[in-house]
Design a protein around this motif. Structure first.
Motif, PDB file in Angstrom:
ATOM      1  N   ASP A  45       0.826  -1.222   0.000  1.00 59.91           N
ATOM      2  CA  ASP A  45       0.000   0.000   0.000  1.00 59.91           C
ATOM      3  C   ASP A  45       0.862   1.276   0.000  1.00 59.91           C
ATOM      4  N   ARG A  46       0.321   2.275  -0.689  1.00 59.20           N
ATOM      5  CA  ARG A  46       0.850   3.634  -0.691  1.00 59.20           C
ATOM      6  C   ARG A  46       2.094   3.810  -1.541  1.00 59.20           C
ATOM      7  N   GLY A  47       3.139   3.009  -1.347  1.00 56.30           N
ATOM      8  CA  GLY A  47       4.350   3.141  -2.136  1.00 56.30           C
ATOM      9  C   GLY A  47       4.217   2.493  -3.502  1.00 56.30           C
ATOM     10  N   PRO A  48       5.271   2.583  -4.341  1.00 53.86           N
ATOM     11  CA  PRO A  48       5.152   2.203  -5.748  1.00 53.86           C
ATOM     12  C   PRO A  48       5.332   0.723  -6.070  1.00 53.86           C
ATOM     13  N   ASP A  49       5.903  -0.092  -5.163  1.00 47.69           N
ATOM     14  CA  ASP A  49       6.249  -1.457  -5.589  1.00 47.69           C
ATOM     15  C   ASP A  49       5.950  -2.483  -4.500  1.00 47.69           C
ATOM     16  N   SER A  50       4.685  -2.606  -4.142  1.00 47.22           N
ATOM     17  CA  SER A  50       4.283  -3.605  -3.150  1.00 47.22           C
ATOM     18  C   SER A  50       4.622  -5.018  -3.615  1.00 47.22           C
ATOM     19  N   LYS A  51       4.357  -5.304  -4.888  1.00 48.09           N
ATOM     20  CA  LYS A  51       4.673  -6.634  -5.414  1.00 48.09           C
ATOM     21  C   LYS A  51       6.155  -6.933  -5.270  1.00 48.09           C
ATOM     22  N   GLY A  52       6.994  -5.974  -5.615  1.00 46.67           N
ATOM     23  CA  GLY A  52       8.434  -6.178  -5.516  1.00 46.67           C
ATOM     24  C   GLY A  52       8.899  -6.398  -4.089  1.00 46.67           C
ATOM     25  N   VAL A  53       8.277  -5.709  -3.131  1.00 40.52           N
ATOM     26  CA  VAL A  53       8.638  -5.890  -1.727  1.00 40.52           C
ATOM     27  C   VAL A  53       8.333  -7.314  -1.272  1.00 40.52           C
ATOM     28  N   ASP A  80      -7.298  -9.735   2.961  1.00 36.06           N
ATOM     29  CA  ASP A  80      -8.758  -9.769   3.063  1.00 36.06           C
ATOM     30  C   ASP A  80      -9.421  -9.316   1.763  1.00 36.06           C
ATOM     31  N   PHE A  81      -8.841  -8.319   1.095  1.00 32.23           N
ATOM     32  CA  PHE A  81      -9.413  -7.859  -0.164  1.00 32.23           C
ATOM     33  C   PHE A  81      -9.336  -8.954  -1.224  1.00 32.23           C
ATOM     34  N   LEU A  82      -8.231  -9.691  -1.246  1.00 27.71           N
ATOM     35  CA  LEU A  82      -8.105 -10.786  -2.207  1.00 27.71           C
ATOM     36  C   LEU A  82      -9.161 -11.855  -1.952  1.00 27.71           C
ATOM     37  N   ALA A  83      -9.544 -12.023  -0.684  1.00 26.84           N
ATOM     38  CA  ALA A  83     -10.561 -13.015  -0.356  1.00 26.84           C
ATOM     39  C   ALA A  83     -11.960 -12.524  -0.697  1.00 26.84           C
ATOM     40  N   MET A  84     -12.200 -11.212  -0.496  1.00 29.88           N
ATOM     41  CA  MET A  84     -13.520 -10.647  -0.763  1.00 29.88           C
ATOM     42  C   MET A  84     -13.380  -9.147  -1.011  1.00 29.88           C
ATOM     43  N   PRO A  85     -13.720  -8.672  -2.207  1.00 30.68           N
ATOM     44  CA  PRO A  85     -13.521  -7.254  -2.520  1.00 30.68           C
ATOM     45  C   PRO A  85     -14.471  -6.364  -1.722  1.00 30.68           C
ATOM     46  N   ALA A  86     -13.930  -5.231  -1.244  1.00 25.17           N
ATOM     47  CA  ALA A  86     -14.740  -4.237  -0.540  1.00 25.17           C
ATOM     48  C   ALA A  86     -14.270  -2.862  -0.966  1.00 25.17           C
ATOM     49  N   ALA A  87     -15.195  -2.035  -1.447  1.00 24.00           N
ATOM     50  CA  ALA A  87     -14.844  -0.703  -1.951  1.00 24.00           C
ATOM     51  C   ALA A  87     -14.614   0.297  -0.829  1.00 24.00           C
ATOM     52  N   ASP A  88     -14.929  -0.093   0.419  1.00 26.63           N
ATOM     53  CA  ASP A  88     -14.761   0.832   1.535  1.00 26.63           C
ATOM     54  C   ASP A  88     -13.860   0.273   2.625  1.00 26.63           C
ATOM     55  N   GLY A  89     -13.108  -0.764   2.326  1.00 27.58           N
ATOM     56  CA  GLY A  89     -12.218  -1.371   3.312  1.00 27.58           C
ATOM     57  C   GLY A  89     -10.874  -0.669   3.389  1.00 27.58           C
ATOM     58  N   LEU A  90     -10.015  -1.172   4.259  1.00 25.33           N
ATOM     59  CA  LEU A  90      -8.678  -0.593   4.450  1.00 25.33           C
ATOM     60  C   LEU A  90      -7.910  -0.547   3.138  1.00 25.33           C
ATOM     61  N   TYR A  94      -6.689   3.123   1.673  1.00 20.75           N
ATOM     62  CA  TYR A  94      -5.338   3.523   2.036  1.00 20.75           C
ATOM     63  C   TYR A  94      -4.276   2.837   1.188  1.00 20.75           C
ATOM     64  N   GLY A  95      -4.275   3.116  -0.096  1.00 22.63           N
ATOM     65  CA  GLY A  95      -3.168   2.683  -0.934  1.00 22.63           C
ATOM     66  C   GLY A  95      -3.394   1.450  -1.769  1.00 22.63           C
ATOM     67  N   GLY A  96      -4.628   0.947  -1.779  1.00 23.86           N
ATOM     68  CA  GLY A  96      -4.892  -0.239  -2.596  1.00 23.86           C
ATOM     69  C   GLY A  96      -4.690  -0.004  -4.076  1.00 23.86           C
ATOM     70  N   ARG A  97      -4.994   1.211  -4.521  1.00 21.62           N
ATOM     71  CA  ARG A  97      -4.798   1.526  -5.944  1.00 21.62           C
ATOM     72  C   ARG A  97      -3.337   1.333  -6.331  1.00 21.62           C
ATOM     73  N   GLU A  98      -2.427   1.865  -5.516  1.00 22.67           N
ATOM     74  CA  GLU A  98      -0.997   1.753  -5.817  1.00 22.67           C
ATOM     75  C   GLU A  98      -0.535   0.291  -5.747  1.00 22.67           C
ATOM     76  N   THR A  99      -1.060  -0.440  -4.772  1.00 21.05           N
ATOM     77  CA  THR A  99      -0.699  -1.855  -4.671  1.00 21.05           C
ATOM     78  C   THR A  99      -1.132  -2.613  -5.916  1.00 21.05           C
ATOM     79  N   ALA A 100      -2.378  -2.417  -6.323  1.00 20.05           N
ATOM     80  CA  ALA A 100      -2.879  -3.106  -7.513  1.00 20.05           C
ATOM     81  C   ALA A 100      -2.061  -2.736  -8.748  1.00 20.05           C
TER      82      ALA A 100
END
Length: 231
Positions: A45-53, A80-90, A94-100
Motif C-alpha cells: 500500500d501507498r508506495g510504488p512497488d508492493s509486489k516487488g517488496v 482480506d481484499f483478495l478473499a472478498m472485494p470491498a470498496a470501503d475497506g482498508l 489507504y493505498g490499494g490503488r498503488e498496490t494493484a
C-alpha cells in the motif's frame, strides 16, 4: 544474538533492498555469533512497488530462515481484499490503488464495476506464493528482553495472550501507557519523524513511503542503535 528490526516499508523496495545491503555488510564485517532480521509489517500500500517488496521478502526468507516477516494491518487488509472485494475497506481507502498497479491492475474504487473486475484481475495477477506468504505471516515474535509486533500491545494482558487485532491495530492505549511491559515492545504502525526509543517501547516507523527514510533498530547485547536508509 544481534537483532535488526525494520519498520514499515509500504512498497518502498528501493529502501528495503538498500537496508538489507547495509545490514549484510555489517554482518559480514562484524561476524556476530547469530542474528535475526525482523520486519515489522506493512509491506504493501501507498508506495510504488508492493509486489516487488513481497517478492524480495519471499526470496530473502528462502535464502535464510533467520529473516522474519511479521503481519501488519495493511498486509492483512490486502489479504482480506483478495478473499472478498470491498470498496470501503482498508485496502481500498489507504493505498490499494498503488498496490494493484504494482501488479499491473488498475482499480477505480469509486466505480463498483471497476472494483469487481479489478478484484478478479488482481486475484489472477498475485502469484500463489505471495498469497501463501500473506496467509502465513505471524503476528509477533520474541527474542530475549524484546517483543516484536506491528502496532503494539494492550496493557494488562500477558504478551502471549495478545489479540491479533491489537498486535496490528492498537495505538492510543499502548502509546499512553507509562509503565513497563514484560519485555520492551518494538513496533511500527504509527509514523514519526524520528524513531522513538522509550523505556517500555521502541517505534521504528518513520513513514518510509512518504519521507524516503526507512528505519531499523539494532540490538546487540546492551547496545541499541538506529539505522536509517534514505534515497
Amino acid at each position: 544474538m544481534r537483532l535488526y528490526a525494520i519498520g514499515d516499508v509500504h512498497g518502498r523496495l528501493d529502501l528495503l533492498s538498500g537496508m538489507h545491503r547495509t545490514i549484510a555488510a555489517e554482518i559480514e564485517h562484524d561476524k556476530p555469533a547469530d542474528w535475526r532480521i525482523i520486519h515489522l509489517g506493512d509491506y504493501v500500500d501507498r508506495g510504488p512497488d508492493s509486489k516487488g517488496v513481497i517478492d524480495f521478502l519471499i526470496a530473502a526468507q528462502q535464502r535464510d530462515a533467520r529473516i522474519i516477516a511479521l503481519a501488519g494491518n495493511h498486509d492483512i487488509g490486502f489479504r482480506d481484499f483478495l478473499a472478498m472485494p470491498a470498496a470501503d475497506g482498508l485496502f481500498a481507502r489507504y493505498g490499494g490503488r498503488e498496490t494493484a498497479l504494482s501488479y499491473g491492475v488498475a482499480i477505480d474504487f469509486a466505480d463498483p464495476v471497476s472494483v469487481e473486475q479489478g478484484w478478479k484481475n488482481l486475484v489472477s495477477a498475485v502469484p500463489s506464493a505471495q498469497k501463501q506468504f500473506l496467509h502465513d505471516l505471524p503476528y509477533s515474535v520474541s527474542f530475549g528482553d524484546f517483543f516484536f509486533c506491528h502496532a503494539g500491545v494492550r496493557p494488562g494482558i500477558p504478551l502471549e495472550r495478545q489479540s491479533h487485532d491489537d498486535l496490528i491495530w492498537v495505538r492510543t492505549i499502548f502509546h499512553d501507557h507509562p509503565g513497563l511491559y514484560e519485555k520492551v515492545i518494538v513496533h511500527g504502525h504509527t509514523p514519526q519523524v524520528e524513531a522513538e526509543l522509550l523505556p517500555n517501547r521502541v517505534n521504528v516507523d518513520t513513514g518510509a513511503f512518504q519521507s524516503g527514510r526507512l528505519t531499523a533498530l539494532v540490538v546487540d547485547g546492551a547496545d541499541k542503535r538506529i539505522l536509517t536508509e534514505t534515497v
